[in-house]
Design a protein around this motif. Structure first.
Motif, mmCIF file in Angstrom:
data_model
loop_
_atom_site.group_PDB
_atom_site.id
_atom_site.type_symbol
_atom_site.label_atom_id
_atom_site.label_comp_id
_atom_site.label_asym_id
_atom_site.label_seq_id
_atom_site.Cartn_x
_atom_site.Cartn_y
_atom_site.Cartn_z
ATOM 1 N N UNK B 82 5.623 -0.950 -7.002
ATOM 2 C CA UNK B 82 4.588 -1.393 -6.132
ATOM 3 C C UNK B 82 2.972 -2.047 -7.109
ATOM 4 N N UNK B 84 -0.413 -3.355 -6.728
ATOM 5 C CA UNK B 84 -1.417 -2.901 -6.030
ATOM 6 C C UNK B 84 -2.113 -4.912 -5.522
ATOM 7 N N UNK B 85 -3.309 -4.563 -4.566
ATOM 8 C CA UNK B 85 -3.512 -6.334 -4.281
ATOM 9 C C UNK B 85 -4.912 -5.559 -5.248
ATOM 10 N N UNK B 86 -5.674 -4.415 -6.162
ATOM 11 C CA UNK B 86 -6.835 -4.589 -7.351
ATOM 12 C C UNK B 86 -5.911 -3.768 -8.459
ATOM 13 N N UNK B 158 0.771 -6.222 -3.073
ATOM 14 C CA UNK B 158 0.251 -7.053 -2.114
ATOM 15 C C UNK B 158 -0.591 -8.220 -2.620
#
Ligand SMILES: Nc1ncnc2c1ncn2[C@@H]1O[C@H](COP(=O)(O)OP(=O)(O)O)[C@@H](O)[C@H]1O
Ligand SMILES: [Mg+2]
Lengths: 263, 208
Positions: B82, B84-86, B158
């Motif tokens: 994964x 992440x967006x941040x 993301x």
């Protein structure tokens, strides 16, 4: 022990007179703390006098069951107040924290009484209530700071927590940095206090004991022993609290439940 | 082609509101699905559902042929990388942080790491810096490289290229496209659309 020299009512009042100085300073610089200061001083006085009265009766009565219950009541009140002042959700946190706190306080206090001070009547008020009360008072702040830091950080760093949950595949490793940080933040001040103790200031318990007639050497030993007992109790309470609260604070799928901490 | 991620009439949302009603899609093995749509529509929430963080209100979700039950979660999560967006995810020394993640699965190879650092045009000293000192784009590339080295079956990305320059967006999209992993990528970047065989799913307000 001959006991400390008593302070007369007049002398007490002369002591309170000292409060005028901060009050003048606050009014001069318009710091809105005067009312709070006076109110707190009044509360302290009343509360401690009440404590003086109940301790007298506890000492006279000295029943193990009463003493155990008394310590428990102290813990319930303290935890209740501390949680209310924190950003933790009371419904979720009160019971598990109280449970962890009591396990830790009873265990450490009884161990301390039995093996350190080496008394046989470990449940007597003088030891259980007085020493237990001192340990519980000095460990609660750390517990609340630690637990709220733990959950607040996880709530703040939702994506980092999720990343760790997925990447490491288990909750323990996902929360490990948060656990470390929360203990560190709560405990560092105590560690710093231990490291500087005895360099300049004379700790409160020692002052009391020396005025009470104990030799400085005895007072020092008590100070060291109590410091270590508080340290151990705080750490045990923190780890138990985080462990027991986590069952309620997290959903089964791993996310933190909503409304656990105010952020 | 084996289906790896299956959504069948899935309704997802939070207590206060439904984000998607009857959402159905399938991502097959080695396929790349691009999810596009305005922010706030629930793209990230779709990834959370795939990772089993959120229980669908209704409908069936299957990952690698398994239902998203509590029992299957550990198995499913071990298959997912994964990003992440941040990207503010790692702490302290960058190389150590990457090593900590990869070593658990015995996948840390300094040589491969250096090659990818070089390939994605990161300065050589990046690995020795604190992760917090890196720029947003550098952090994104470090997380992508970590995901690539972790080498799990499913990639959930993301907005992984949001902070990158155009030529790097192309490079990353192209690399992921050729990697042959089952991938769901959320992005507004047009560069992803020119990846070979990419499938685009548009989501918008009101759900699909
Ligand atoms: N934990 C949550 N509880 C309630 N609403 C949420 C939560 N997380 C996100 N949302 C809301 O759900 C919507 C979709 O969020 P998200 O999936 O992050 O959108 P996107 O990734 O498409 O920008 C947003 O309106 C967001 O505010
Ligand atoms: Mg998003």
């Amino acid at each position: 022990m001959g006991g400390a020299k008593d302070i007369s009512i007049l002398s007490m009042m002369l002591c309170f007179l000292l409060l005028i100085i901060p009050v003048i300073i606050y009014s001069y610089i318009k710091l809105p703390l005067i009312k709070e200061t006076l109110l707190s001083a009044a509360r302290m006085t009343i509360q401690l006098f009440l404590m003086g009265i109940y301790l007298k009766y506890l000492f006279q009565y000295d029943s193990a069951i009463v003493n155990i219950l008394w310590l428990l009541i102290m813990m319930i009140v303290a935890t209740f107040q501390a949680i209310r002042r924190s950003n933790l959700n009371r419904k979720v946190f009160l019971v598990p924290i109280l449970l962890s706190y009591s396990i830790s306080i009873y265990t450490i206090t009884l161990y301390f009484n039995r093996f350190v001070i080496d008394v046989t009547r470990i449940f007597s008020a003088k030891y259980l209530v007085v020493i237990g009360g001192m340990i519980l008072g000095n460990s609660l702040r750390g517990i609340i700071i630690s637990v709220s830091t733990f959950y607040k950080d996880i709530a703040h760093e939702k994506e980092r927590y999720i990343y760790r949950l997925i990447t490491f595949g288990n909750k323990f490793e996902a929360v490990l940095p948060y656990l470390r940080n929360s203990i560190q933040i709560a405990i560092s001040p105590t560690i710093a206090t231990m490291a500087t103790m005895g360099i300049v200031s004379i700790p409160g318990t020692m002052t009391g004991q020396i005025l009470g007639g104990a030799s400085p050497m005895v007072a020092i030993k008590y100070q060291i022993a109590l410091m270590i007992a508080v340290f151990a109790a705080t750490n045990i309470s923190i780890v138990l609290s985080i462990y027991t609260t986590s069952r309620r604070a997290f959903e089964k799928r791993g996310l933190l439940r909503k409304g656990i901490v105010k952020i | 082609m084996k289906p790896v991620i299956e959504f069948e009439n899935v309704t997802i949302g939070y207590e206060d509101r439904i984000l998607f009603k009857n959402l159905s899609f399938t991502v097959y093995e080695q396929e790349v699905l691009l999810i596009k749509g305005p922010s706030g529509t629930g793209k990230t929430t779709i990834l959370y559902t795939i990772m089993g963080l959120l229980k669908p209100v209704e409908g069936k979700v299957r990952i690698c042929g398994k239902k998203l039950s509590l029992k299957n979660l550990p198995y499913i999560r071990r298959k997912i990388s994964y990003v992440p967006q941040n990207p503010d995810i790692l702490r302290e020394n960058t190389e150590k942080a990457i090593e900590e993640i990869l070593e658990r699965e015995k996948k840390f190879e300094r040589k491969k790491l250096k090659e990818l650092i070089d390939f994605f045009q990161l300065p050589e000293e990046t690995l020795q810096k604190d992760f917090s000192e890196l720029s947003g784009g550098e952090k994104q590339r470090i997380l992508l490289i970590t995901a690539i080295l972790l080498d799990r079956d499913i990639f959930l990305l993301d907005e992984p290229t949001s902070a990158l320059d155009e030529d790097l967006k192309v490079k990353v999209a192209d690399f992921i496209g050729k990697l042959g992993k089952t991938t769901v990528v959320i992005s507004h970047d047009r560069e992803w659309e020119s990846v070979n065989n990419i499938r685009v799913m548009e989501v918008n307000n009101g759900g699909s």
